[in-house]
Design an enzyme around this catalytic site. Structure first.
Site, PDB file in Angstrom:
ATOM      1  N   CYS A 112      -9.251  28.954  26.042  1.00 45.54           N
ATOM      2  CA  CYS A 112      -9.486  27.591  25.525  1.00 45.54           C
ATOM      3  C   CYS A 112     -10.090  27.583  24.117  1.00 45.54           C
ATOM      4  O   CYS A 112     -10.115  26.533  23.470  1.00 45.54           O
ATOM      5  CB  CYS A 112     -10.365  26.802  26.484  1.00 45.54           C
ATOM      6  SG  CYS A 112      -9.585  26.525  28.079  1.00 45.54           S
ATOM      7  N   HIS A 254     -13.365  20.942  22.543  1.00 46.59           N
ATOM      8  CA  HIS A 254     -12.376  21.305  23.561  1.00 46.59           C
ATOM      9  C   HIS A 254     -12.545  20.356  24.739  1.00 46.59           C
ATOM     10  O   HIS A 254     -13.659  20.085  25.177  1.00 46.59           O
ATOM     11  CB  HIS A 254     -12.605  22.755  23.998  1.00 46.59           C
ATOM     12  CG  HIS A 254     -11.871  23.114  25.235  1.00 46.59           C
ATOM     13  ND1 HIS A 254     -10.519  22.886  25.375  1.00 46.59           N
ATOM     14  CD2 HIS A 254     -12.282  23.654  26.414  1.00 46.59           C
ATOM     15  CE1 HIS A 254     -10.133  23.281  26.576  1.00 46.59           C
ATOM     16  NE2 HIS A 254     -11.188  23.753  27.224  1.00 46.59           N
ATOM     17  N   ASN A 284      -7.175  19.319  30.757  1.00 48.15           N
ATOM     18  CA  ASN A 284      -7.527  20.472  29.925  1.00 48.15           C
ATOM     19  C   ASN A 284      -6.236  21.197  29.550  1.00 48.15           C
ATOM     20  O   ASN A 284      -5.604  21.812  30.410  1.00 48.15           O
ATOM     21  CB  ASN A 284      -8.472  21.394  30.706  1.00 48.15           C
ATOM     22  CG  ASN A 284      -8.878  22.629  29.905  1.00 48.15           C
ATOM     23  OD1 ASN A 284      -8.268  22.945  28.877  1.00 48.15           O
ATOM     24  ND2 ASN A 284      -9.890  23.328  30.383  1.00 48.15           N
TER      25      ASN A 284
HETATM   26  N1  COA Z   1     -10.888  17.131  45.113  1.00 50.21           N
HETATM   27  C1  COA Z   1     -11.861  17.009  46.021  1.00 50.21           C
HETATM   28  N2  COA Z   1     -12.847  17.906  46.178  1.00 50.21           N
HETATM   29  C2  COA Z   1     -12.839  18.980  45.358  1.00 50.21           C
HETATM   30  C3  COA Z   1     -11.855  19.173  44.393  1.00 50.21           C
HETATM   31  C4  COA Z   1     -10.853  18.190  44.277  1.00 50.21           C
HETATM   32  N3  COA Z   1      -9.842  18.267  43.346  1.00 50.21           N
HETATM   33  N4  COA Z   1     -12.100  20.315  43.732  1.00 50.21           N
HETATM   34  C5  COA Z   1     -13.216  20.842  44.276  1.00 50.21           C
HETATM   35  N5  COA Z   1     -13.651  20.043  45.268  1.00 50.21           N
HETATM   36  C6  COA Z   1     -14.820  20.223  46.139  1.00 50.21           C
HETATM   37  C7  COA Z   1     -15.169  21.679  46.319  1.00 50.21           C
HETATM   38  O1  COA Z   1     -14.349  22.287  47.307  1.00 50.21           O
HETATM   39  C8  COA Z   1     -16.603  21.581  46.758  1.00 50.21           C
HETATM   40  O2  COA Z   1     -16.643  21.243  48.120  1.00 50.21           O
HETATM   41  P1  COA Z   1     -17.787  21.855  49.084  1.00 50.21           P
HETATM   42  O3  COA Z   1     -19.082  21.380  48.512  1.00 50.21           O
HETATM   43  O4  COA Z   1     -17.425  21.271  50.403  1.00 50.21           O
HETATM   44  O5  COA Z   1     -17.608  23.333  48.982  1.00 50.21           O
HETATM   45  C9  COA Z   1     -17.135  20.383  45.964  1.00 50.21           C
HETATM   46  O6  COA Z   1     -15.969  19.658  45.531  1.00 50.21           O
HETATM   47  C10 COA Z   1     -17.929  20.785  44.748  1.00 50.21           C
HETATM   48  O7  COA Z   1     -17.234  21.835  44.083  1.00 50.21           O
HETATM   49  P2  COA Z   1     -17.694  22.374  42.690  1.00 50.21           P
HETATM   50  O8  COA Z   1     -16.729  23.408  42.196  1.00 50.21           O
HETATM   51  O9  COA Z   1     -19.124  22.761  42.748  1.00 50.21           O
HETATM   52  O10 COA Z   1     -17.513  21.024  41.850  1.00 50.21           O
HETATM   53  P3  COA Z   1     -17.973  20.682  40.403  1.00 50.21           P
HETATM   54  O11 COA Z   1     -18.737  19.436  40.409  1.00 50.21           O
HETATM   55  O12 COA Z   1     -18.548  21.847  39.697  1.00 50.21           O
HETATM   56  O13 COA Z   1     -16.578  20.333  39.705  1.00 50.21           O
HETATM   57  C11 COA Z   1     -15.020  21.383  38.215  1.00 50.21           C
HETATM   58  C12 COA Z   1     -15.570  21.322  39.620  1.00 50.21           C
HETATM   59  C13 COA Z   1     -13.972  22.465  38.121  1.00 50.21           C
HETATM   60  C14 COA Z   1     -14.407  20.026  37.887  1.00 50.21           C
HETATM   61  C15 COA Z   1     -16.188  21.649  37.244  1.00 50.21           C
HETATM   62  O14 COA Z   1     -16.964  22.719  37.725  1.00 50.21           O
HETATM   63  C16 COA Z   1     -15.717  21.986  35.875  1.00 50.21           C
HETATM   64  O15 COA Z   1     -15.134  21.166  35.189  1.00 50.21           O
HETATM   65  N6  COA Z   1     -15.985  23.211  35.389  1.00 50.21           N
HETATM   66  C17 COA Z   1     -15.547  23.627  34.096  1.00 50.21           C
HETATM   67  C18 COA Z   1     -14.098  23.902  34.122  1.00 50.21           C
HETATM   68  C19 COA Z   1     -13.565  24.284  32.794  1.00 50.21           C
HETATM   69  O16 COA Z   1     -13.933  23.714  31.823  1.00 50.21           O
HETATM   70  N7  COA Z   1     -12.688  25.269  32.759  1.00 50.21           N
HETATM   71  C20 COA Z   1     -11.996  25.701  31.619  1.00 50.21           C
HETATM   72  C21 COA Z   1     -12.799  26.559  30.760  1.00 50.21           C
HETATM   73  S1  COA Z   1     -12.893  25.967  29.201  1.00 50.21           S
END
Ligand code: COA
Length: 333
Positions: A112, A254, A284
Site C-alpha cells: 500500500c 492511503h 482499499n
Molecule cells: N463482517 C462482520 N464481522 C466481521 C467482519 C465482517 N466483514 N470482519 C471481521 N468481523 C468480525 C471478526 O470475526 C471479529 O469477530 P469476533 O470478535 O467474534 O472474533 C470481530 O468482527 C472483530 O474483528 P477485528 O478484526 O478485531 O475487527 P476490527 O475492528 O479490527 O476491524 C478491520 C477489522 C480489518 C476492518 C480493521 O482491523 C482494519 O481496517 N485494519 C487495517 C486494515 C488495513 O488497513 N490493511 C491494509 C494495510 S494498509
C-alpha cells in the site's frame, strides 16, 4: 541537472464492475452496517474475469499522459503487488501497450506504500538525468488474491489504478516533490502477507495450496501500526519540507480504513476535514489508493493551485512514506 521531480499529469481508472456491501452480505456472514461502521466502505470496484493489473495500469497511464498533454515518457515505474505474472515485471508490458517502445520500465513492490516508493524512485531517475519524464502508475487487483471465504479482507479491498506524469524541473516550481521520507520494518512482515508461492515455500518442494496464495492480514495490529507510522512519517515530511502542520491545506492519505484516517487526524491535531477520503466508493485499492484519492480531490475541486499538499502511505513490508508538494495547475483525466 534536474533539481526536482514536478507533477505534470494525473489519471485514474476503475474497472466498471461494482460490489456493494449488500452483494457481499448475500454470500458471506457480514452486513452493510458492520462494514460501513468498521471501515467506512460502501462499495468497491473489481476486475472482470480475465482482466489483469496491466489492463487497469494502461488505462490510468494513458489518462495521466493525456492530462499532461504528452504522448511520451522516458520511463514507466509501476507500483503493484498483483503483477500479471510473478515473472517478468508488468511495467514493460504496460509501456509497450502505451506505445512507449524501448523505455526503461520496471515494477516497485511496497504494497500500500507502493505509490510513494514509486514516486521516490522516479524522482531519483529525474535527479540523475536518467530520464526527463517518468510515468508513475499505482495499480492493483486484490480481488484476484483474496480468499473468497474471508469476510474481512473481501470487505476491505477493491481494484483500481491511478497514475501521474513527473517531469524534471526546478525545486521551487509548483508541483515539485519535496520533503520525501520513506521507512520500513521487515520484522513485522507477517502482519500483511501472501505466505506461499515464493522461493521460501517453493524450495521446500511442498506443492502450493490455495491458502498459500491468498492474501492474509492481521487487521487489528495493522490498524495500530498504520496510525503510528503515518503520524511519524507526516511529521517528518512536513519538517523536511519546512512546513508547519497548520500550513498544510490537504492531507491525502492511503485509504485503508476511514477510522485509520480519523485516528491519524486526531493524533496530528488536524481537523479530519483536511483529509481526502474516497474510501466509501472504492475501498482499499492498495498501490492505486493515493493517486485515485488525488484524482477524486481534483474532480471535486478540493485541491486548488498553490495548495500545500501532503501525501502519506502505509502498507505491507511493513513500509511507510510521505511526500509534500504545492499543488500545480492540472486537470485529472
Ligand atoms: N463482517 C462482520 N464481522 C466481521 C467482519 C465482517 N466483514 N470482519 C471481521 N468481523 C468480525 C471478526 O470475526 C471479529 O469477530 P469476533 O470478535 O467474534 O472474533 C470481530 O468482527 C472483530 O474483528 P477485528 O478484526 O478485531 O475487527 P476490527 O475492528 O479490527 O476491524 C478491520 C477489522 C480489518 C476492518 C480493521 O482491523 C482494519 O481496517 N485494519 C487495517 C486494515 C488495513 O488497513 N490493511 C491494509 C494495510 S494498509
Amino acid at each position: 541537472m534536474a533539481q526536482a521531480a514536478v507533477l505534470a499529469g494525473l489519471g485514474a481508472w476503475l474497472p466498471p464492475d461494482v460490489v456493494t456491501n449488500d452483494d457481499l452480505a448475500a454470500v458471506l456472514d457480514t452486513d452493510d452496517e458492520w462494514i460501513r461502521t468498521r471501515t467506512g466502505i460502501r462499495q468497491r470496484h473489481v476486475v472482470a474475469p480475465g482482466e489483469a493489473t496491466s489492463d487497469l495500469a494502461v488505462e490510468a497511464g494513458a489518462r495521466a499522459l493525456k492530462s499532461a498533454g504528452q504522448e511520451h515518457a522516458d520511463a514507466v515505474v509501476l507500483a503493484t503487488s498483483t503483477p500479471d505474472r510473478p515473472c517478468p515485471a508488468t511495467a514493460p508490458d504496460v509501456a509497450a501497450r502505451l506505445g512507449l517502445q524501448g523505455v526503461a520500465a520496471f515494477d516497485v513492490g511496497a504494497v500500500c506504500t507502493g505509490f510513494i516508493y514509486a514516486l521516490a524512485t522516479a524522482a531519483g531517475l529525474l535527479a540523475t538525468d536518467a530520464a526527463g519524464s517518468v510515468l508513475v502508475i499505482g495499480a492493483d487487483t486484490f480481488s484476484t488474491i483474496l480468499d473468497p471465504k474471508d469476510r474481512t479482507t473481501r470487505a476491505v479491498f477493491g481494484d483500481g489504478a491511478g497514475a501521474v506524469l513527473l517531469r524534471s524541473g526546478g525545486k521551487d516550481e509548483t508541483g515539485a516533490l519535496r520533503g520525501l521520507t520513506l521507512g520500513s520494518n521487515g520484522s513485522r512482515s507477517e502482519l500483511i502477507e501472501i505466505p506461499g508461492g515464493g522461493s521460501r515455500q517453493r524450495s521446500t518442494g511442498r506443492p502450493v495450496t490455495d491458502a498459500d496464495l491468498y492474501f492474509a492480514m492481521q487487521g487489528r495490529a495493522v490498524f495500530a501500526e498504520a496510525v503510528q507510522r503515518m503520524e511519524g512519517s507526516v511529521r517528518h515530511s512536513a519538517e523536511r519540507a519546512g512546513w508547519q502542520l497548520a500550513d498544510i491545506d490537504r492531507f491525502v492519505p492511503h485509504q485503508a480504513n476511514a477510522r485509520i484516517i480519523t485516528a491519524l487526524a486526531a493524533r496530528l491535531g488536524v481537523p479530519v476535514e483536511a483529509f481526502a477520503s474516497n474510501i466509501d466508493r472504492v475501498g482499499n485499492t492498495v498501490a492505486a489508493s493515493i493517486p485515485l484519492a488525488l484524482a477524486d480531490e481534483v474532480t471535486h475541486n478540493r485541491l486548488r493551485v498553490g495548495d500545500q499538499v501532503l501525501l502519506t502511505g502505509f502498507g505491507g513490508g511493513l513500509t511507510w512514506g510521505s511526500i509534500a508538494l504545492t499543488w500545480p495547475d492540472l486537470t485529472a483525466a
